[in-house]
Design an enzyme around this catalytic site. Structure first.
Site, PDB file in Angstrom:
ATOM      1  N   GLU A   1       0.848  -1.188   0.000  1.00 28.82           N
ATOM      2  CA  GLU A   1       0.000   0.000   0.000  1.00 28.82           C
ATOM      3  C   GLU A   1       0.887   1.243   0.000  1.00 28.82           C
ATOM      4  OE1 GLU A   1      -2.479   0.769   3.456  1.00 28.82           O
ATOM      5  OE2 GLU A   1      -4.014   1.683   2.216  1.00 28.82           O
TER       6      GLU A   1
ATOM      7  N   MET B   1       0.403  -3.250   8.829  1.00 31.21           N
ATOM      8  CA  MET B   1      -0.354  -3.195   7.582  1.00 31.21           C
ATOM      9  C   MET B   1      -1.344  -4.346   7.515  1.00 31.21           C
ATOM     10  SD  MET B   1      -0.982  -1.860   4.631  1.00 31.21           S
ATOM     11  CE  MET B   1      -2.171  -2.579   3.500  1.00 31.21           C
TER      12      MET B   1
ATOM     13  N   ASN C   1      -2.747  -6.415   5.510  1.00 37.24           N
ATOM     14  CA  ASN C   1      -2.846  -7.420   4.446  1.00 37.24           C
ATOM     15  C   ASN C   1      -3.863  -8.481   4.843  1.00 37.24           C
ATOM     16  OD1 ASN C   1      -0.398  -6.193   3.301  1.00 37.24           O
ATOM     17  ND2 ASN C   1       0.574  -7.158   5.062  1.00 37.24           N
TER      18      ASN C   1
ATOM     19  N   HIS D   1      -6.975  -2.095  15.302  1.00 36.92           N
ATOM     20  CA  HIS D   1      -6.995  -1.267  14.091  1.00 36.92           C
ATOM     21  C   HIS D   1      -6.887  -2.141  12.836  1.00 36.92           C
ATOM     22  CE1 HIS D   1      -5.857   2.528  11.867  1.00 36.92           C
ATOM     23  NE2 HIS D   1      -5.365   1.615  11.043  1.00 36.92           N
ATOM     24  N   GLU D   2      -5.872  -2.996  12.826  1.00 37.54           N
ATOM     25  CA  GLU D   2      -5.640  -3.803  11.616  1.00 37.54           C
ATOM     26  C   GLU D   2      -6.766  -4.808  11.395  1.00 37.54           C
ATOM     27  OE1 GLU D   2      -3.493  -2.560   9.822  1.00 37.54           O
ATOM     28  OE2 GLU D   2      -2.384  -1.403  11.321  1.00 37.54           O
TER      29      GLU D   2
ATOM     30  N   HIS E   1      -9.745  -3.227   9.802  1.00 36.46           N
ATOM     31  CA  HIS E   1      -9.538  -3.102   8.348  1.00 36.46           C
ATOM     32  C   HIS E   1      -9.954  -4.368   7.592  1.00 36.46           C
ATOM     33  CE1 HIS E   1      -7.601   0.707   7.744  1.00 36.46           C
ATOM     34  NE2 HIS E   1      -6.529   0.438   8.443  1.00 36.46           N
TER      35      HIS E   1
HETATM   36 ZN   LIG Z   1      -4.942   1.574   9.040  1.00 33.27          ZN
END
Ligand SMILES: [Zn+2]
Length: 872
Positions: free
Chosen positions: A153, A289, A291, A323-324, A327
């Site tokens: 990203e 991140m 993924n 948080h991840e 997502h």
């Molecule tokens: Zn984020």
């Protein structure tokens, strides 16, 4: 991603139909750097054969795609790839890779219908975290280990294979990795098949993914071990270098908790059979991140070491995992159409991490952390360099720059405000409807507003658009409060809060305001326009505006109303105390009111206040000393701040008390750090004593004290201390300990030692990716030294920085300066900058120095005057 520190048409009919991509791309603003319309991917079958020593890989791609119209040629994204050969439907085609546009042209006409592209190529493996990259680390036997990881990203999947590297082009990915010897290969999906190759390596085929965007791919391999368990119908794992996986136990448990919570919250089940949390050694321009199914973290944000990690590390691990994982729904299942709407991903995930913390660990008071995030967002948003949450993004440089405080923290604050406005249940119903309707598709911001409006039956768009389409911070001023027959009539006006002239221009919002008489029920109103407006509150007494602190605006009070607030301060809920403190500092710094208002509030703060608030206050009081440097009142002010901090420390002490809250542990280490900075010799010598004793008995320095004690020893280091810290850093293979020791070396206040610390940054002692962060650390105290070192070694630092962080990196160094000349230099650099993000970085750094110089002229004088009025 998680930072270290984010329109248009009605629901797009998302399907694999030929017409979808044409229809969607037809509406794309022409200045966007996107691939030509007319074709879209269905299935990528990709084999990656990496060579971690040569820093290169061989790739083989079979790509099924559909053309919706006749094309002169097929154009995909590609960067740093060397094509060996390519064919479309079995016919060889000529190719041209154009570095400037990051594209590969397959030079053959393509007719409408289904096709298959096959490409064999070579690619690069990098040492910075953009694309496929390696990180090195020390093993317990003294040798160096090397791992492979990836970060795609916003637009680096094009370094992995030719592809439609744009979030709207979702497809299925089937990844195969030739696993390096003695390593474990990892990708988004579980391993499906493993074949031993003649050379002793293995080919690992992973199961096909669900339909997803390219930026969510993951390819990795390393000398890993994995702890795992099943919960909520899937397998959860924490993957870390051998010997470290046990440090992921807390994260693994968080993963179990959060999966159930999010499955319920979003009303759509997590669709993959597994979810790995992968701890990668090193550091980059981000912490973690999302993924899909293979969340990657730099290990410091995922693993907890009982000896070296503290309570706030634990809270951060929960927040980052929260948080991840958020997502995995908001971002992965439903994805923004383009980077303009990045905030849909990041604002929402940031909000959700706080909400999940409040749910599972109410005693941590994440709602107070959210007030801190809002304050940070308002700081950035009150400057002319700010931007609306939803902003036009043309290219990857701008997409990368969009990962900022506005996207994350203003995003989370605006969502907090909308949830409070609509009510928790109606808001969740809207989110569930949105998730259901757009799953595996792409959206723009207005899709979310429509879902929320429908679910709640309330016109949320006006407020939502006011706060997402325009930049800036509303300022609500409470002018008067009149008590009549047991009710209060409160008169408010709206203007704009700004830190510079450009940000003070007139602007209006529809602001949902909550106000409350202390101890009474809150009342709500919407403030529009700039004319004074009244609202009626039950009861009479001191009035708090923005009660509950869910609104994104600052609050100013008339002198009379503020005096009432001061008297009531100790009785207010913690969240309002913190909101008032933050607003008072911000208004004082910006010149709207006198800083004595802030000091008056701190005098009312009880010793038993929420530890997060006490922590915030002592850090702010210590922060004022920076403005006093060399001024006549410096010693008197320090004595005042020291007395405040000592009074708190007398209650908290060095030793953890039975049954104390986690936040008290955080307050303790914060107090110790502040007292040392203020020159408390008792605390400094106790810290040194404990550090010395810990060399023979590790137990004397628990994880909660290790970080702050080491920081004190590093900051106050003598040449002998420095040498000792250096030896410890060289001899440890524990990466948490090493990271902290390197940080301590970079914190030395002594200039000669700072020079030595700089020299260490480019040696083998410092893992490459830590160099830039440690250089920033040195710059805090020794700006000029650090900048000169950077200039003399720029090529080496460029090699250590992600490509999109290289230009303008010196803005972060020079921003710590305290003189006009450096501010002017930064303005010159801004004028010469080639891109908007770099220009913004220089301008913000220059403005920061100028603001500090302006504060030096005003704030200490105001503090001195206030101190004279106090019987201290
Ligand atoms: Zn984020």
């Amino acid at each position: 991603m998680s930072a270290l520190f984010l329109k248009t048409p009605l629901a797009l009919a998302v399907s694999a139909s030929l017409f979808w991509s044409v229809a969607a791309l037809a509406a794309v603003p022409s200045e966007r750097d996107v691939l030509p319309a007319g074709a879209s991917p269905q299935l990528y079958q990709l084999t990656i054969d990496p060579d971690l020593q040569k820093l290169s890989f061989q790739g083989e791609l079979t790509l099924d795609f559909t053309a919706s119209q006749t094309l002169n040629e097929l154009v995909l994204n590609a960067l740093d790839l060397t094509i060996i050969d390519a064919s479309i439907d079995g016919n060889k085609v000529d190719t041209e890779v154009v570095a400037a546009t990051q594209r590969v042209h397959f030079k053959t006409p393509v007719s409408p219908g289904k096709h298959q592209l096959r490409v064999r190529y070579h690619g690069k493996i990098y040492e910075q975290s953009a694309g496929l990259f390696v990180t090195d680390y020390s093993k317990p036997d003294g040798s160096t280990g090397r791992m492979l990881s990836s970060q795609f990203e916003p637009g680096d999947a094009r370094k992995l294979a030719p592809m439609w590297d744009e979030p709207a082009h979702k497809a299925v990915f089937k990844i195969s990795i030739i696993e390096p010897k003695n390593q474990l290969a990892l990708s988004n999906m579980p391993e499906q098949r493993r074949q031993l190759l003649p050379d002793g390596r293995a080919r690992v085929d992973f199961a096909p993914s669900v339909k997803m965007s390219s930026y969510l791919l993951y390819v990795g391999a390393g000398d890993y071990e994995r702890i795992s368990g099943r919960s909520g119908g899937i397998e959860h794992g924490v993957v870390a270098k051998k010997g470290d996986a046990v440090k992921g136990a807390f994260a693994l448990n968080a993963s179990y908790q959060l999966l159930d919570y999010y499955n319920d919250y979003f009303g759509v089940q997590y669709p993959l059979p597994k979810l790995d949390h992968i701890a990668v050694p090193g550091a980059g321009g981000f912490g973690a991140m999302e993924n899909w199914g293979a969340v990657m973290y730099f290990e410091g944000t995922l693993l907890l070491d009982p000896q070296f990690s503290n309570t706030s590390d634990k809270q951060e691990v929960f927040a980052v995992v929260g948080h991840e994982m958020a997502h995995q729904w908001f971002g992965n299942i439903v994805t923004m159409q383009w980077w303009d709407d990045l905030w849909l991903n990041e604002g929402f995930a940031s909000w959700m991490e706080s909400k999940a913390s409040q749910h599972f660990y109410p005693q941590w008071h994440a709602e107070l952390g959210a007030v801190g995030s809002r304050n940070y967002a308002m700081f950035q948003d009150a400057q002319e360099t700010s931007h609306p949450i939803v902003q036009p993004v043309r290219n990857l440089e701008e997409a990368n720059a969009a990962f900022d405080g506005i996207t994350y923290s203003k995003g989370l604050s605006v969502i907090t405000m909308l949830e409070a406005y609509l009510g928790e249940e109606a808001f969740r119903a809207g989110v569930r409807a949105y998730m259901q309707k757009h799953q595996y598709g792409n959206t723009v911001t207005s899709n979310l507003w429509q879902a929320l409006a429908q679910a709640s039956g309330r016109p949320v768009e006006t407020i939502a658009q006011d706060f997402t389409n325009q930049m800036g911070v509303p300022l609500i001023t409470a002018l008067r409060a009149e008590c009549q027959q047991g009710n209060t009539t409160l008169t408010l006006t709206q203007s704009r809060f700004g830190l510079d002239a450009a940000s003070k221009q007139a602007q209006q919002w529809t602001v949902p305001v909550t106000a409350q008489v202390t101890g009474q029920a809150a009342a709500r109103a919407e403030i529009r326009g700039d004319a004074p407006q009244t609202m009626t509150l039950p009861g009479c007494g001191a009035v708090t505006v923005n009660a509950g602190q869910t609104g994104y605006y600052r609050v100013d009070y008339s002198d009379t109303l503020f005096a009432d607030v001061v008297k009531a301060f100790a009785q207010l809920p913690a969240v309002d105390q913190l909101g008032l403190l933050k607003d008072s500092v911000a208004l004082g710094y910006a010149g709207y009111s006198d800083i004595s208002r802030y000091l008056a509030l701190t005098q009312q703060l009880p010793v038993e206040a929420n530890p997060i608030i006490s922590t915030d206050v002592v850090q702010q009081l210590e922060g004022f000393t920076d403005l006093y440097r060399g001024l006549p009142g410096e010693q008197a002010y320090k004595a005042f701040a020291l007395k405040k901090a000592q009074a708190l420390f007398a209650k908290v002490g060095w030793e953890k008390q039975a049954g104390e809250s986690d936040n008290t542990s955080i307050l303790r280490s914060s107090l110790i750090g502040v007292l040392a900075e203020l020159g408390d010799q008792t605390v400094i010598s106790e810290a040194r004593k404990r550090f010395a004793a810990s060399q023979t008995d590790k137990n004397v320095l628990p994880g909660d004290l290790y970080g702050v004690v080491l920081k004190i020893v590093g900051a106050q280091a003598t040449a002998a201390d420095f040498a000792q810290l250096k030896t410890l850093a060289a001899n440890t293979s524990n990466s948490t300990e090493k990271r902290r020791l390197l940080g301590a070396l970079a914190s030395a206040k002594d200039a000669a030692l700072a020079k030595q610390a700089l020299a260490l940054l480019l040696t083998d002692l410092t893992p490459k990716q830590f160099g830039p962060g440690l250089l920033n650390r040195v710059a805090l105290e020794h700006t000029q030294l650090a900048y000169e070192f950077y200039l003399a070694n720029q090529a080496a630092f460029d090699e250590r920085l992600d490509p999109l962080r290289r230009d303008g990196f010196d803005a972060s160094l020079l921003g710590s300066a305290r003189d006009v000349a450096t501010a002017n230099l930064l303005r010159q650099k801004a004028a010469a900058a080639k891109t908007k993000p770099v220009k913004t970085a220089y301008l913000e750094a220059a403005a920061g120095i100028e603001r500090r110089l302006d504060r030096v002229k005003r704030i200490p004088a105001q503090v001195d005057a206030w101190l004279k009025t106090q019987q201290l």
